[in-house]
Design a protein around this motif. Sequence first.
Motif, PDB file in Angstrom:
ATOM      1  N   SER A 270      -1.333  -2.755   6.921  1.00  0.00           N
ATOM      2  CA  SER A 270      -1.292  -3.063   5.487  1.00  0.00           C
ATOM      3  C   SER A 270      -0.850  -4.495   5.202  1.00  0.00           C
ATOM      4  O   SER A 270      -1.206  -5.057   4.164  1.00  0.00           O
ATOM      5  CB  SER A 270      -0.327  -2.105   4.774  1.00  0.00           C
TER       6      SER A 270
ATOM      7  N   SER B 183      -3.552  -7.346  -1.240  1.00  0.00           N
ATOM      8  CA  SER B 183      -2.103  -7.283  -1.355  1.00  0.00           C
ATOM      9  C   SER B 183      -1.485  -8.682  -1.342  1.00  0.00           C
ATOM     10  O   SER B 183      -0.597  -9.000  -2.141  1.00  0.00           O
ATOM     11  CB  SER B 183      -1.529  -6.446  -0.209  1.00  0.00           C
TER      12      SER B 183
ATOM     13  N   PRO C 136      -4.556   3.224   0.406  1.00  0.00           N
ATOM     14  CA  PRO C 136      -4.905   2.786   1.770  1.00  0.00           C
ATOM     15  C   PRO C 136      -6.386   3.007   2.074  1.00  0.00           C
ATOM     16  O   PRO C 136      -7.023   3.918   1.533  1.00  0.00           O
ATOM     17  CB  PRO C 136      -4.035   3.676   2.668  1.00  0.00           C
TER      18      PRO C 136
ATOM     19  N   SER D  82       0.835  -1.189   0.000  1.00  0.00           N
ATOM     20  CA  SER D  82       0.000   0.000   0.000  1.00  0.00           C
ATOM     21  C   SER D  82       0.878   1.251   0.000  1.00  0.00           C
ATOM     22  O   SER D  82       2.091   1.184   0.231  1.00  0.00           O
ATOM     23  CB  SER D  82      -0.935   0.020   1.208  1.00  0.00           C
TER      24      SER D  82
ATOM     25  N   ARG E 185      -3.694  -6.975   4.386  1.00  0.00           N
ATOM     26  CA  ARG E 185      -4.670  -6.726   3.317  1.00  0.00           C
ATOM     27  C   ARG E 185      -4.787  -7.941   2.403  1.00  0.00           C
ATOM     28  O   ARG E 185      -3.789  -8.393   1.816  1.00  0.00           O
ATOM     29  CB  ARG E 185      -4.242  -5.513   2.488  1.00  0.00           C
TER      30      ARG E 185
END
Length: 386
Positions: free
Chosen positions: A338, A344, A161, A109, A341
């Motif tokens: 992050s 991701s 984000p 991110s 996620r």
Amino acid sequence: MGTVISHSPISLYDHDQAKLAMKLDPLEMYKKFEEKYIKNFKFPETTDEYRPEYANTYYGGVDFPDQKTTSMLRGMGWDLIKQIGKKILSGDFNLTTVTIPIKVMVPISILQHICNGHFNFPLYLQLAAKSETPLDKMKYVITATLSSWYRSNVFLKPLNPILGETYEMMWEDGSHCYVEQTSHHPPVSSFILRGPRNEYTYSGYYNYTTNAWFNSMILKNTGKRVVEFKDCRIEMNSVQDQYSNTFWGQFRHECIGDVEFVDTINHISAKFKIGNVYGKFSDFFEGDIVNDEDKSVLSHFKGSYLSYLEFDGKRYWDIRENIDIEPYPVKDQIKSSSIYRPDSLLLYERKLDEAQIAKENLENIQRGDRKLRKEYLERNKADDEF
């Protein structure tokens, strides 16, 4: 030592399970870092006007050599034009409001990218903290900032984000960086980097907007940043990222704009423009650190953010001797981090269809939350008026 440019924003250390499992002791890290780098620090002895092979040799900035990725990005651009129409062609359009397909993104991110972008700050802020004069501190802060720009040449986009998303990491010297997405629209990412012994703090926020024309794009960062030591406070702005030849020609990136470093306690400053050196490429700069009270010149500096920086003929940084400081994601981060996620993680595994679905799910949740916040504020406003 020495380094090469990365055309993606980060080496994906966040997915290194060995690093994620490490127990990090900031004071112990600092002791090793001080012994390894600070005590034996030497300024570069080079004096040539070096220019790296990836630098554009006609205008300046950095060329993007990957034709396959360039074709993919341009294909995505044409798809956006079909969706958006004339508005994007006029330049009156903010791309931060557009949903970008995940296939042209990297599996981190923007918060992680912000942390990574501070990769030269730990070394030079440690040196600044040990220096005795505000002028020396100013020199090191300028060096930390300008020597970090060459890795801002990002041609693939990090993930946007989610409001409330967080990230933590530590550098090899024991400094600790915290980042949080503190606003959805406009998108604002706030951060603070603390030295391992609290000898300095580096903090601020990033607020990005993107404007696109038919064959170029500018990423603007209107955020503010400040470095604080016990005896000085240096405020600085951010430059713009310009991408040229987005649809035809050699795809290229430049950092452009006016730059300011202002020590509000000691009344010294450096204000200059990137690309202001006659007969040089656009990545070159030249300027003075001045006393704001009597306007006297305290130091003259020059260089290129792609290769070197020197003050009064003394080289402070040369990319060929750059020290690559190791980054470490913090273990057991809170669930808003992050690193958890799903889009991701799926993108890292190149499961593009699943990653796209996960990304859209997160975006839909954020849109729903924004609607609820708007309804709440409108309801409270109506109650107040009543």
